[in-house]
Design a protein around this motif. Structure first.
Motif, PDB file in Angstrom:
ATOM      1  N   GLY A 186       0.797  -1.211   0.000  1.00 27.35           N
ATOM      2  CA  GLY A 186       0.000   0.000   0.000  1.00 27.35           C
ATOM      3  C   GLY A 186       0.836   1.270   0.000  1.00 27.35           C
ATOM      4  N   GLY A 187       0.134   2.410  -0.052  1.00 26.66           N
ATOM      5  CA  GLY A 187       0.788   3.705   0.044  1.00 26.66           C
ATOM      6  C   GLY A 187       1.350   4.224  -1.261  1.00 26.66           C
ATOM      7  N   VAL A 188       1.994   5.393  -1.170  1.00 29.31           N
ATOM      8  CA  VAL A 188       2.482   6.097  -2.359  1.00 29.31           C
ATOM      9  C   VAL A 188       3.909   5.744  -2.735  1.00 29.31           C
ATOM     10  CG1 VAL A 188       0.943   8.043  -1.911  1.00 29.31           C
ATOM     11  CG2 VAL A 188       3.273   8.093  -0.989  1.00 29.31           C
ATOM     12  N   ALA A 202       1.681  -5.844  -8.156  1.00 29.07           N
ATOM     13  CA  ALA A 202       0.773  -5.169  -7.231  1.00 29.07           C
ATOM     14  C   ALA A 202       0.012  -6.220  -6.421  1.00 29.07           C
ATOM     15  CB  ALA A 202      -0.201  -4.292  -8.002  1.00 29.07           C
ATOM     16  N   PHE A 203       0.238  -6.239  -5.116  1.00 32.53           N
ATOM     17  CA  PHE A 203      -0.424  -7.239  -4.286  1.00 32.53           C
ATOM     18  C   PHE A 203      -1.900  -6.894  -4.105  1.00 32.53           C
ATOM     19  CE2 PHE A 203       3.996  -7.985  -2.679  1.00 32.53           C
ATOM     20  CZ  PHE A 203       4.101  -9.270  -3.179  1.00 32.53           C
ATOM     21  N   GLU A 204      -2.746  -7.828  -4.499  1.00 35.50           N
ATOM     22  CA  GLU A 204      -4.192  -7.620  -4.433  1.00 35.50           C
ATOM     23  C   GLU A 204      -4.631  -7.289  -3.008  1.00 35.50           C
ATOM     24  OE1 GLU A 204      -6.119 -11.079  -5.917  1.00 35.50           O
ATOM     25  OE2 GLU A 204      -5.459 -10.790  -7.991  1.00 35.50           O
ATOM     26  N   GLY A 205      -5.478  -6.273  -2.909  1.00 33.07           N
ATOM     27  CA  GLY A 205      -5.996  -5.891  -1.610  1.00 33.07           C
ATOM     28  C   GLY A 205      -5.118  -4.924  -0.850  1.00 33.07           C
ATOM     29  N   PHE A 206      -3.926  -4.626  -1.392  1.00 33.93           N
ATOM     30  CA  PHE A 206      -2.992  -3.736  -0.695  1.00 33.93           C
ATOM     31  C   PHE A 206      -2.513  -2.587  -1.593  1.00 33.93           C
ATOM     32  CE2 PHE A 206      -2.597  -7.955   1.224  1.00 33.93           C
ATOM     33  CZ  PHE A 206      -2.894  -7.649   2.544  1.00 33.93           C
ATOM     34  N   ALA A 207      -2.033  -2.901  -2.791  1.00 32.20           N
ATOM     35  CA  ALA A 207      -1.545  -1.861  -3.698  1.00 32.20           C
ATOM     36  C   ALA A 207      -2.693  -0.946  -4.103  1.00 32.20           C
ATOM     37  CB  ALA A 207      -0.906  -2.492  -4.931  1.00 32.20           C
ATOM     38  N   GLU A 208      -2.396   0.346  -4.231  1.00 35.74           N
ATOM     39  CA  GLU A 208      -3.406   1.340  -4.572  1.00 35.74           C
ATOM     40  C   GLU A 208      -3.401   1.584  -6.075  1.00 35.74           C
ATOM     41  OE1 GLU A 208      -2.967   4.805  -2.138  1.00 35.74           O
ATOM     42  OE2 GLU A 208      -2.662   3.623  -0.312  1.00 35.74           O
ATOM     43  N   GLU A 209      -4.573   1.422  -6.690  1.00 34.55           N
ATOM     44  CA  GLU A 209      -4.685   1.489  -8.144  1.00 34.55           C
ATOM     45  C   GLU A 209      -4.155   2.805  -8.711  1.00 34.55           C
ATOM     46  OE1 GLU A 209      -8.073   1.214 -11.695  1.00 34.55           O
ATOM     47  OE2 GLU A 209      -8.649   1.071  -9.574  1.00 34.55           O
ATOM     48  N   VAL A 246       2.054  -4.375   3.796  1.00 36.12           N
ATOM     49  CA  VAL A 246       1.206  -5.531   3.487  1.00 36.12           C
ATOM     50  C   VAL A 246       0.887  -6.224   4.803  1.00 36.12           C
ATOM     51  CG1 VAL A 246       1.100  -7.785   2.357  1.00 36.12           C
ATOM     52  CG2 VAL A 246       2.185  -5.860   1.184  1.00 36.12           C
ATOM     53  N   ARG A 247      -0.373  -6.451   5.059  1.00 34.68           N
ATOM     54  CA  ARG A 247      -0.767  -7.140   6.289  1.00 34.68           C
ATOM     55  C   ARG A 247      -0.503  -8.634   6.147  1.00 34.68           C
ATOM     56  NH1 ARG A 247      -5.494  -5.945   5.974  1.00 34.68           N
ATOM     57  NH2 ARG A 247      -6.383  -7.931   5.320  1.00 34.68           N
ATOM     58  N   ARG A 248       0.160  -9.196   7.139  1.00 33.01           N
ATOM     59  CA  ARG A 248       0.479 -10.624   7.085  1.00 33.01           C
ATOM     60  C   ARG A 248      -0.797 -11.469   7.116  1.00 33.01           C
ATOM     61  NH1 ARG A 248       4.675 -14.091  10.557  1.00 33.01           N
ATOM     62  NH2 ARG A 248       5.765 -12.117  10.603  1.00 33.01           N
ATOM     63  N   PRO A 249      -0.978 -12.362   6.139  1.00 33.04           N
ATOM     64  CA  PRO A 249      -2.190 -13.196   6.116  1.00 33.04           C
ATOM     65  C   PRO A 249      -2.040 -14.423   7.003  1.00 33.04           C
ATOM     66  CG  PRO A 249      -0.832 -13.710   4.235  1.00 33.04           C
ATOM     67  CD  PRO A 249      -0.095 -12.626   4.995  1.00 33.04           C
ATOM     68  N   SER A 250      -3.161 -15.013   7.356  1.00 33.23           N
ATOM     69  CA  SER A 250      -3.119 -16.319   8.011  1.00 33.23           C
ATOM     70  C   SER A 250      -2.848 -17.383   6.958  1.00 33.23           C
ATOM     71  CB  SER A 250      -4.457 -16.608   8.702  1.00 33.23           C
ATOM     72  OG  SER A 250      -5.482 -16.780   7.725  1.00 33.23           O
ATOM     73  N   LEU A 251      -2.468 -18.555   7.388  1.00 34.02           N
ATOM     74  CA  LEU A 251      -2.248 -19.651   6.440  1.00 34.02           C
ATOM     75  C   LEU A 251      -3.519 -19.965   5.660  1.00 34.02           C
ATOM     76  CD1 LEU A 251       0.002 -22.145   8.444  1.00 34.02           C
ATOM     77  CD2 LEU A 251       0.586 -20.977   6.306  1.00 34.02           C
ATOM     78  N   LEU A 252      -4.670 -19.833   6.328  1.00 28.14           N
ATOM     79  CA  LEU A 252      -5.947 -20.107   5.667  1.00 28.14           C
ATOM     80  C   LEU A 252      -6.207 -19.097   4.553  1.00 28.14           C
ATOM     81  CD1 LEU A 252      -8.534 -21.837   5.646  1.00 28.14           C
ATOM     82  CD2 LEU A 252      -9.514 -20.207   7.277  1.00 28.14           C
ATOM     83  N   ASP A 253      -5.923 -17.820   4.829  1.00 32.07           N
ATOM     84  CA  ASP A 253      -6.167 -16.779   3.837  1.00 32.07           C
ATOM     85  C   ASP A 253      -5.132 -16.777   2.715  1.00 32.07           C
ATOM     86  OD1 ASP A 253      -8.377 -15.867   5.219  1.00 32.07           O
ATOM     87  OD2 ASP A 253      -7.224 -14.417   6.393  1.00 32.07           O
ATOM     88  N   LEU A 254      -3.942 -17.285   2.992  1.00 27.44           N
ATOM     89  CA  LEU A 254      -2.846 -17.206   2.023  1.00 27.44           C
ATOM     90  C   LEU A 254      -3.130 -18.021   0.762  1.00 27.44           C
ATOM     91  CD1 LEU A 254      -0.040 -15.972   1.669  1.00 27.44           C
ATOM     92  CD2 LEU A 254       0.930 -18.054   2.645  1.00 27.44           C
ATOM     93  N   ARG A 255      -3.698 -19.208   0.903  1.00 29.55           N
ATOM     94  CA  ARG A 255      -4.034 -20.080  -0.230  1.00 29.55           C
ATOM     95  C   ARG A 255      -2.871 -20.182  -1.234  1.00 29.55           C
ATOM     96  NH1 ARG A 255      -7.625 -18.043  -3.437  1.00 29.55           N
ATOM     97  NH2 ARG A 255      -7.630 -15.942  -2.563  1.00 29.55           N
TER      98      ARG A 255
END
Length: 282
Positions: A21-23, A43-50, A87-96
């Motif tokens: 995220g961020g500039v 660009a990491f989905e859910g974090f990078a700003e379009e 980038v917020r660290r995901p859980s193993l379940l969310d990481l897929r």
């Protein structure tokens, strides 16, 4: 280990930017292009700003899709890479994780369950084993790196300097446990320390704990032995705004190891609000 990238000409290679995220991802891209090199942004989905990455060649990749990430870097002739943006660290379940991601998780082993710095250091090593050269964002953003001493018009007084000294001790103790990069100290009392919530939420919490006496100081430093190529302390106008709202007196930071997302805006806002910005002589 993959080695073809090691034979790639520097002049023909692009710089891959792994963007959270961020500039700052956009600022790094601009500086690289100004040096005559091309960029490709993952660009990491859910974090990078379009709006930040739109002007540059890019592709969206979810965090667990390591196979896609590595393939895109190689297809776009990336040899040097920069990791920049939260980038917020995901859980193993969310990481897929995909197949390659599962292999990398296995290579990370216990590092995945360590603090952020232990995980990032392990990721940097794995990227090097894959044939990439990890560069720090500060290598491209020289003018955005905090300087030693007072930045702006406001100078910390003796009380603030003593609070900064205590803050340094607190962060060094926390850093050895790979917990956080920041704390808030007021007249010798530690109001808050940073954990997973991040600096901004920690500042808000500190404001709720502030005692009925002069201000307080945000102290933000790199952890001892921190992998600066992957995670440097960052300060932006929002940080200064939160410091003001929390009723604090200023910010002490580590010169040479702190990135400002907009240095002039931070200095101007601090001066307007009588907040000091102070690069600590460690």
């Amino acid at each position: 280990m993959n080695t073809p990238l090691n034979r790639m000409s520097f002049h023909n290679s692009a710089v891959g930017i792994l963007a959270g995220g961020g500039v700052l991802p956009g600022q790094v891209a601009q500086k690289i292009i100004a040096q005559g090199r091309s960029v490709f942004i993952i660009a990491f989905e859910g974090f990078a700003e379009e709006a930040v990455i739109r002007p540059f060649p890019h592709a969206y990749v979810r965090l667990g899709a390591a196979g896609q990430l590595l393939s895109l870097l190689r297809q776009n002739h990336c040899q040097d890479i920069v990791l920049i943006g939260p980038v917020r660290r995901p859980s193993l379940l969310d990481l897929r994780p995909d197949k390659e991601g599962a292999k990398i998780l296995a290579r990370l082993g216990k590092a995945f369950f360590r603090g952020d710095d232990g995980l990032l250091a392990a990721l940097v090593n794995i990227l090097a084993e894959e044939g990439f050269h990890v560069r720090g964002a500060h290598e491209f953003l020289h003018e955005s790196v905090g300087r030693l001493g007072v930045m702006g018009k406001i100078v910390p007084d003796e009380v603030a300097l003593h609070d900064i000294e205590l803050g340094i001790k607190v962060i060094h103790a926390l850093g050895k446990l790979d917990i956080g990069q920041a704390c808030v100290v007021q007249s010798g009392v530690v109001l808050a320390v940073e954990a997973m919530e991040g600096t901004d939420k920690m500042i808000i919490r500190a404001g709720e704990c502030r005692q009925p006496r002069p201000g307080g100081v945000l102290v933000k430093l790199a952890k001892p032995g921190q992998e600066r190529r992957a995670d440097m302390p960052t300060i932006g106008p929002r940080t200064i705004d939160n410091v003001v709202k929390a009723g604090l007196r200023g910010v002490g930071f580590e010169p040479g190891s702190t990135l400002f997302t907009d240095m002039q805006a931070c200095i101007d806002l601090a001066d307007q609000q009588n907040i000091f910005l102070y690069g600590i002589d460690l």
